[in-house]
Every structure is written in structure tokens, then in C-alpha cells.
Design a protein around this motif. Structure first.
Motif, PDB file in Angstrom:
ATOM      1  N   UNK A 180      19.977 -27.818   2.129  1.00 16.04           N
ATOM      2  CA  UNK A 180      19.133 -28.949   2.494  1.00 16.04           C
ATOM      3  C   UNK A 180      19.343 -30.181   1.639  1.00 16.04           C
ATOM      4  N   UNK A 181      19.686 -29.996   0.369  1.00 13.58           N
ATOM      5  CA  UNK A 181      19.901 -31.141  -0.524  1.00 13.58           C
ATOM      6  C   UNK A 181      21.041 -32.020  -0.023  1.00 13.58           C
ATOM      7  N   UNK A 182      22.015 -31.427   0.622  1.00 11.29           N
ATOM      8  CA  UNK A 182      23.165 -32.183   1.120  1.00 11.29           C
ATOM      9  C   UNK A 182      22.738 -33.268   2.115  1.00 11.29           C
ATOM     10  N   UNK A 183      21.633 -33.046   2.793  1.00 11.07           N
ATOM     11  CA  UNK A 183      21.111 -34.026   3.740  1.00 11.07           C
ATOM     12  C   UNK A 183      19.948 -34.805   3.138  1.00 11.07           C
ATOM     13  N   UNK A 184      19.086 -34.130   2.407  1.00 10.79           N
ATOM     14  CA  UNK A 184      17.859 -34.750   1.887  1.00 10.79           C
ATOM     15  C   UNK A 184      18.141 -35.952   0.997  1.00 10.79           C
ATOM     16  N   UNK A 185      19.123 -35.851   0.128  1.00 12.03           N
ATOM     17  CA  UNK A 185      19.361 -36.959  -0.808  1.00 12.03           C
ATOM     18  C   UNK A 185      19.914 -38.199  -0.113  1.00 12.03           C
ATOM     19  N   UNK A 186      20.381 -38.040   1.097  1.00 12.05           N
ATOM     20  CA  UNK A 186      20.917 -39.176   1.849  1.00 12.05           C
ATOM     21  C   UNK A 186      19.812 -39.964   2.552  1.00 12.05           C
ATOM     22  N   UNK A 187      18.584 -39.441   2.563  1.00 12.69           N
ATOM     23  CA  UNK A 187      17.487 -40.095   3.253  1.00 12.69           C
ATOM     24  C   UNK A 187      16.716 -41.075   2.395  1.00 12.69           C
ATOM     25  N   UNK A 188      17.130 -41.276   1.166  1.00 15.66           N
ATOM     26  CA  UNK A 188      16.478 -42.202   0.248  1.00 15.66           C
ATOM     27  C   UNK A 188      16.487 -43.610   0.844  1.00 15.66           C
ATOM     28  N   UNK A 189      15.350 -44.283   0.812  1.00 18.74           N
ATOM     29  CA  UNK A 189      15.257 -45.615   1.424  1.00 18.74           C
ATOM     30  C   UNK A 189      16.094 -46.664   0.689  1.00 18.74           C
ATOM     31  N   UNK A 244      29.789 -26.244   7.220  1.00 19.58           N
ATOM     32  CA  UNK A 244      29.384 -25.041   6.484  1.00 19.58           C
ATOM     33  C   UNK A 244      27.885 -24.762   6.589  1.00 19.58           C
ATOM     34  N   UNK A 245      27.071 -25.781   6.347  1.00 16.89           N
ATOM     35  CA  UNK A 245      25.621 -25.599   6.375  1.00 16.89           C
ATOM     36  C   UNK A 245      25.123 -25.053   7.707  1.00 16.89           C
ATOM     37  N   UNK A 246      25.465 -25.690   8.811  1.00 13.66           N
ATOM     38  CA  UNK A 246      24.997 -25.179  10.103  1.00 13.66           C
ATOM     39  C   UNK A 246      25.509 -23.769  10.422  1.00 13.66           C
ATOM     40  N   UNK A 247      26.738 -23.473  10.056  1.00 10.82           N
ATOM     41  CA  UNK A 247      27.267 -22.128  10.327  1.00 10.82           C
ATOM     42  C   UNK A 247      26.519 -21.073   9.516  1.00 10.82           C
ATOM     43  N   UNK A 248      26.255 -21.374   8.250  1.00 10.37           N
ATOM     44  CA  UNK A 248      25.530 -20.421   7.410  1.00 10.37           C
ATOM     45  C   UNK A 248      24.069 -20.293   7.860  1.00 10.37           C
ATOM     46  N   UNK A 249      23.454 -21.407   8.236  1.00  9.19           N
ATOM     47  CA  UNK A 249      22.075 -21.372   8.724  1.00  9.19           C
ATOM     48  C   UNK A 249      21.978 -20.511   9.983  1.00  9.19           C
ATOM     49  N   UNK A 250      22.956 -20.635  10.852  1.00  2.83           N
ATOM     50  CA  UNK A 250      22.984 -19.825  12.072  1.00  2.83           C
ATOM     51  C   UNK A 250      23.071 -18.336  11.739  1.00  2.83           C
ATOM     52  N   UNK A 251      23.954 -18.001  10.815  1.00  2.00           N
ATOM     53  CA  UNK A 251      24.098 -16.597  10.411  1.00  2.00           C
ATOM     54  C   UNK A 251      22.836 -16.051   9.750  1.00  2.00           C
ATOM     55  N   UNK A 252      22.118 -16.894   9.025  1.00  2.09           N
ATOM     56  CA  UNK A 252      20.935 -16.462   8.288  1.00  2.09           C
ATOM     57  C   UNK A 252      19.651 -16.637   9.106  1.00  2.09           C
ATOM     58  N   UNK A 253      19.796 -17.089  10.333  1.00  2.00           N
ATOM     59  CA  UNK A 253      18.630 -17.350  11.188  1.00  2.00           C
ATOM     60  C   UNK A 253      17.652 -18.298  10.494  1.00  2.00           C
ATOM     61  N   UNK A 254      18.214 -19.328   9.858  1.00  2.00           N
ATOM     62  CA  UNK A 254      17.411 -20.320   9.146  1.00  2.00           C
ATOM     63  C   UNK A 254      17.562 -21.669   9.844  1.00  2.00           C
TER      64      UNK A 254
END
Length: 186
Positions: free
Chosen positions: A104-113, A89-99
Motif C-alpha cells: 500500500x505504501x507504494x501508492x499511498x505516498x504518491x497521494x500527498x497533496x 507485483x502488488x496486484x498479482x500478490x494481492x490477488x493471490x492473498x485475497x487482499x
């Protein structure tokens, strides 16, 4: 009133809302399963101690395995929804919105050390609640000197079920964060 067309972006946002609502409901249900398990364990221990019947501890494995499996299935669906949002969903919507990115939170919170250590600890908690407790109850029953032949067979089957659940808990834990991706639906 003129008819309005629904855009792909609107559909993706609507789908996002639906899957996030499902994820939120599953998280609440999953977390409550741990509390229910603790309450059942406390009740069985109290009843067995009061009645001085260690055979009552044979209730642990079926209850803990059923609740543990339900917990595990919900946890897997929660992770699958997150992966679907991040990878589909995220990549498809980002593509449509030219973003560059959407959600971003869906990925960001997974980067916690500390994520890996939290996942390992959670796996230990899940094993303790759903597998170790019933196995400990069986050990207490087996060592009580009140073991009946029929119940011994039942208790061995229960032990195998608890160990089998433990194997599943560990295999689903994925502490590295390498979740299995859902199939692409484009």
C-alpha cells in the motif's frame, strides 16, 4: 528431507525484495550524483578563478551533462521500479492473498497533496544543477573577451548538449504523476 515447492506468492515476494533493493541502490547513487556535480562545479570555479582562465569553465558542460544524464537515467529506473511494483507485483500478490491491496505504501505516498509542487521544484533543481550551471559557465566564457575560435565551436556544441539535456529533464519530470507503465508480463 522432503522437497518443498516454491509458491507463486514466494516468487513474487522474492522479486519484490530484489527490485526494491535495486531501487534503494539507485536512489543512493542518483542522490550522490548531485553532490558530485556540486563538488566538481566548486572545484572548477575555484581553479578558473585562481588561474584567471575562463576557458576552464568549458569543463562544466561535459561533466554536468554526463552526470545529469546518469542522474536522469537512474531517476527513470527508480520510477519504473515503483510503477512495476504498484501496477504488476502488488496486484498479482494481492490477488493471490485475497487482499484488496499489497504494498500500500507504494501508492499511498504518491497521494500527498504537495507531490506536484515537489516534482516541479525537483525539476527546477535538476535543471539548475545539470543545465543552467554549465550554460552560465559558457556565458561567462563568451563574455570574457578571451574566446578562441576553436573553443567557440566547442562551446556552442556544449551549449546544445546542455539544452538537449534540459529538454530531457523536463520531459522525464512528469509532475502530474502520470508515469509510463512498464509492459505487463503475465
Amino acid at each position: 528431507m522432503p522437497e518443498q515447492d516454491v509458491t507463486v506468492g514466494q516468487l513474487l515476494l522474492a522479486e519484490y525484495q530484489v527490485v526494491k533493493d535495486e531501487q534503494k541502490a539507485r536512489i543512493g547513487f542518483r542522490d550522490n550524483l548531485l553532490y558530485v556535480t556540486l563538488a566538481v562545479v566548486a572545484a572548477v570555479v575555484a581553479a578558473a578563478a585562481q588561474a584567471k582562465q575562463t576557458s576552464m569553465l568549458l569543463a562544466f558542460p561535459p561533466v554536468c551533462v554526463v552526470l545529469g544524464w546518469t542522474y536522469l537515467v537512474n531517476d527513470e529506473k527508480i520510477s519504473a521500479i515503483g510503477a512495476y511494483v504498484r501496477e504488476e507485483l502488488g496486484p498479482r500478490l494481492a490477488e493471490l492473498a485475497y487482499a484488496e491491496v499489497a504494498f500500500g505504501w507504494e501508492t499511498a505516498h504518491r497521494g500527498d497533496r504537495r507531490r506536484v509542487s515537489r516534482k516541479v521544484i525537483q525539476c527546477g533543481v535538476d535543471l539548475l544543477a545539470f543545465c543552467v550551471v554549465p550554460l552560465a559557465g559558457l556565458v561567462v566564457y563568451w563574455s570574457s573577451g578571451q574566446v578562441a575560435d576553436g573553443l567557440l565551436v566547442l562551446s556552442v556544441v556544449e551549449a546544445l548538449a546542455a539544452v538537449g539535456l534540459g529538454v530531457q529533464v523536463v520531459s522525464y519530470a512528469q509532475p502530474s504523476g502520470a508515469a509510463v507503465s512498464p509492459p505487463r508480463t503475465r
